[in-house]
Design a protein around this motif. Structure first.
Motif, PDB file in Angstrom:
ATOM      1  N   PRO A 206       4.596   7.822 -10.347  1.00 56.34           N
ATOM      2  CA  PRO A 206       3.754   8.992 -10.608  1.00 56.34           C
ATOM      3  C   PRO A 206       2.269   8.651 -10.647  1.00 56.34           C
ATOM      4  O   PRO A 206       1.425   9.454 -10.241  1.00 56.34           O
ATOM      5  N   ASP A 207       1.947   7.444 -11.146  1.00 56.42           N
ATOM      6  CA  ASP A 207       0.541   7.085 -11.281  1.00 56.42           C
ATOM      7  C   ASP A 207      -0.077   6.666  -9.943  1.00 56.42           C
ATOM      8  O   ASP A 207      -1.182   7.084  -9.605  1.00 56.42           O
ATOM      9  N   GLU A 208       0.620   5.822  -9.185  1.00 57.61           N
ATOM     10  CA  GLU A 208       0.058   5.256  -7.964  1.00 57.61           C
ATOM     11  C   GLU A 208       0.490   6.006  -6.717  1.00 57.61           C
ATOM     12  O   GLU A 208      -0.128   5.861  -5.657  1.00 57.61           O
ATOM     13  N   GLY A 209       1.540   6.787  -6.791  1.00 60.19           N
ATOM     14  CA  GLY A 209       2.016   7.482  -5.616  1.00 60.19           C
ATOM     15  C   GLY A 209       2.681   6.522  -4.646  1.00 60.19           C
ATOM     16  O   GLY A 209       3.063   5.400  -5.000  1.00 60.19           O
ATOM     17  N   PRO A 210       2.825   6.927  -3.376  1.00 56.76           N
ATOM     18  CA  PRO A 210       3.476   6.055  -2.389  1.00 56.76           C
ATOM     19  C   PRO A 210       2.572   4.881  -2.001  1.00 56.76           C
ATOM     20  O   PRO A 210       1.358   4.917  -2.197  1.00 56.76           O
ATOM     21  N   ASP A 211       3.196   3.846  -1.470  1.00 62.79           N
ATOM     22  CA  ASP A 211       2.457   2.671  -0.961  1.00 62.79           C
ATOM     23  C   ASP A 211       1.851   3.031   0.388  1.00 62.79           C
ATOM     24  O   ASP A 211       2.568   3.227   1.374  1.00 62.79           O
ATOM     25  N   LEU A 212       0.526   3.116   0.455  1.00 63.08           N
ATOM     26  CA  LEU A 212      -0.163   3.543   1.679  1.00 63.08           C
ATOM     27  C   LEU A 212      -0.606   2.367   2.550  1.00 63.08           C
ATOM     28  O   LEU A 212      -1.249   2.586   3.585  1.00 63.08           O
ATOM     29  N   ARG A 213      -0.260   1.153   2.169  1.00 66.92           N
ATOM     30  CA  ARG A 213      -0.668   0.001   2.978  1.00 66.92           C
ATOM     31  C   ARG A 213       0.064  -0.011   4.321  1.00 66.92           C
ATOM     32  O   ARG A 213       1.237   0.367   4.401  1.00 66.92           O
ATOM     33  N   THR A 214      -0.637  -0.456   5.355  1.00 70.07           N
ATOM     34  CA  THR A 214       0.010  -0.625   6.657  1.00 70.07           C
ATOM     35  C   THR A 214       0.950  -1.828   6.597  1.00 70.07           C
ATOM     36  O   THR A 214       0.906  -2.627   5.649  1.00 70.07           O
ATOM     37  N   ARG A 215       1.775  -1.950   7.629  1.00 62.00           N
ATOM     38  CA  ARG A 215       2.690  -3.094   7.686  1.00 62.00           C
ATOM     39  C   ARG A 215       1.908  -4.406   7.680  1.00 62.00           C
ATOM     40  O   ARG A 215       2.289  -5.361   6.997  1.00 62.00           O
ATOM     41  N   GLU A 216       0.808  -4.452   8.445  1.00 57.63           N
ATOM     42  CA  GLU A 216      -0.002  -5.665   8.502  1.00 57.63           C
ATOM     43  C   GLU A 216      -0.592  -5.992   7.135  1.00 57.63           C
ATOM     44  O   GLU A 216      -0.657  -7.161   6.730  1.00 57.63           O
ATOM     45  N   GLU A 217      -1.044  -4.963   6.419  1.00 60.55           N
ATOM     46  CA  GLU A 217      -1.618  -5.194   5.092  1.00 60.55           C
ATOM     47  C   GLU A 217      -0.558  -5.677   4.114  1.00 60.55           C
ATOM     48  O   GLU A 217      -0.805  -6.575   3.292  1.00 60.55           O
ATOM     49  N   ARG A 218       0.646  -5.082   4.177  1.00 63.22           N
ATOM     50  CA  ARG A 218       1.713  -5.526   3.292  1.00 63.22           C
ATOM     51  C   ARG A 218       2.100  -6.974   3.559  1.00 63.22           C
ATOM     52  O   ARG A 218       2.344  -7.759   2.638  1.00 63.22           O
ATOM     53  N   GLN A 219       2.146  -7.344   4.850  1.00 66.00           N
ATOM     54  CA  GLN A 219       2.488  -8.729   5.184  1.00 66.00           C
ATOM     55  C   GLN A 219       1.373  -9.686   4.772  1.00 66.00           C
ATOM     56  O   GLN A 219       1.644 -10.813   4.351  1.00 66.00           O
ATOM     57  N   GLY A 220       0.125  -9.237   4.894  1.00 64.96           N
ATOM     58  CA  GLY A 220      -0.979 -10.077   4.438  1.00 64.96           C
ATOM     59  C   GLY A 220      -0.937 -10.302   2.940  1.00 64.96           C
ATOM     60  O   GLY A 220      -1.124 -11.441   2.458  1.00 64.96           O
ATOM     61  N   ASP A 221      -0.687  -9.237   2.172  1.00 70.91           N
ATOM     62  CA  ASP A 221      -0.562  -9.391   0.721  1.00 70.91           C
ATOM     63  C   ASP A 221       0.643 -10.249   0.372  1.00 70.91           C
ATOM     64  O   ASP A 221       0.614 -11.022  -0.597  1.00 70.91           O
TER      65      ASP A 221
END
Length: 398
Positions: A206-221
């Motif tokens: 509820p606080d952060e909502g959905p994960d809006l990172r792209t696939r590349e950003e998620r893999q980088g993190d």
């Protein structure tokens, strides 16, 4: 000295040609000297790895340039057999043209390249090209000559390609590390297996909502998280005698007041607030200048340098301390300035960081090192600098 302003254009060009010819004649004399130095094995005599490393100090050539000159010298000078017999140069006609001042060092390299593709009797043709044209045109003419000679030969079979090995490259750009890798199937599958669980989208809240990172950003993190996990592991390979660590260096007052920046052991800077956060993590060692002291001297209890002393050396030397060397701390050893076997202590004041190459050089040659006002200072052999004027590494200077 010719007063060039008083010469006509023809006279000026003629004088230039004469001057360049004389330079090439002197270059040939230098090549003969190089060949003799190589024959004598002076590198071993002086304690160096090989002749190119001697020349890097003696005449300040890059290693690539030194190797090119040595290779040319081997092609153009007479070879002496173990029985004392004298053999003609590998490229005798080229050697004659160089001795006349007709060819440059660049010409020789191109002629040698072409002669690998054509029979020896065609050297006269190739040298004729070199007498008339610049190296780039000689190369094109040589390629055409080789094609003409070999056009009726059967097509060579393409060799079976070797299986590709794992490849990995890193380069810092604008404060960020760019990484590229090519991995074999097995290693690639292992890498995916490590990364995939960490790269999944975060659960929606509820606080952060959905994960809006792209696939590349998620893999980088995910990769960043994997690095942190590995830094906390207890089975990593060692660098310089201690587990893999990251060292942060900054003045104590700056850290306390959250101003300025910290310096990583690879020379990159991070802001103070990020440094405070990093200093809390396992596998990351804060080196606060002016803060709590660490052991600087363990006397003669052991020959090896403990992690605490090495960290001080990393902070002080920032990598190999030898003049002109830019190798980072992870590629360096701690060297006793006064050897432990000769009574030297294992201490910061008797130590300097050196890469493997320069560590070997210090032990085998007449180079000497001492600390002057706490700074590693090197003294070259007398054959390199008669006054033996002190030298320091300006690359790693703050």
């Amino acid at each position: 000295m010719i007063e060039t302003r008083l010469l006509s254009t023809d006279e000026l060009l003629s004088s230039l040609v004469d001057e360049v010819t004389e330079i090439r004649v002197r270059e040939n004399a230098a090549l003969q000297m190089l060949a003799e130095l190589d024959r004598r094995g002076v590198a071993g005599e002086l304690g160096y790895k090989d002749l190119p490393h001697v020349l890097r100090h003696a005449v300040r050539w890059d290693l690539h340039t030194a190797k090119r000159w040595i290779a040319n010298a081997a092609l153009l000078t007479n070879e002496i057999t173990p029985t004392g017999s004298e053999l003609a140069p590998v490229l005798p006609l080229t050697a004659e043209a160089v001795a006349e001042g007709a060819l440059s060092i660049d010409h020789v390299a191109v002629v040698a390249e072409i002669m690998k593709t054509v029979p020896a009797e065609h050297e006269v043709t190739v040298v004729g090209y070199a007498r008339d044209f610049e190296p780039a045109t000689v190369r094109r003419l040589g390629t055409k000559l080789a094609y003409t000679i070999n056009q009726n030969d059967p097509e060579p079979r393409d060799p079976k390609p070797a299986p590709p090995g794992n490849q990995h490259s890193m380069q810092w750009k604008n404060g960020k590390l760019e990484i590229r890798a090519k991995l074999d199937k097995v290693t690639g599958a292992k890498y995916e297996a490590l990364l995939d669980p960490l790269a999944k989208p975060r659960p929606q809240t509820p606080d952060e909502g959905p994960d809006l990172r792209t696939r590349e950003e998620r893999q980088g993190d995910a990769l960043a998280e994997l690095v942190d996990l590995m830094l906390r592991a207890d089975q990593l390979p060692e660098h310089g005698g201690e587990p893999v660590t990251l060292t942060l260096t900054m003045p104590y007052d700056d850290l306390a007041n959250q101003i300025g920046h910290a310096t990583l052991d690879n020379g990159e800077h991070v802001p103070a607030d990020q440094a405070r956060q990093l200093a809390c993590n396992a596998g990351i060692i804060p080196m606060v200048l002016g803060g709590a002291s660490q052991p600087l001297d363990i006397g003669r209890k052991t020959r090896t340098f403990p992690a605490a002393i090495r960290r001080i050396l990393v902070t002080r030397d920032r990598g190999c301390a030898f003049p002109g060397c830019g190798r980072p701390p992870r590629q360096c050893d701690a060297h006793h300035i006064r050897h432990w076997a000769d009574g030297g202590d294992t201490s910061v004041d008797n130590a300097v960081l050196l890469c493997r190459h320069h560590h070997t050089l210090i032990h085998q040659s007449e180079w000497e090192v001492s600390l002057v006002n706490g700074i590693p200072t090197f003294y070259p052999p007398a054959w390199l600098a008669r006054q033996r004027s002190p030298r320091r590494n300006l690359i790693n200077t703050a």
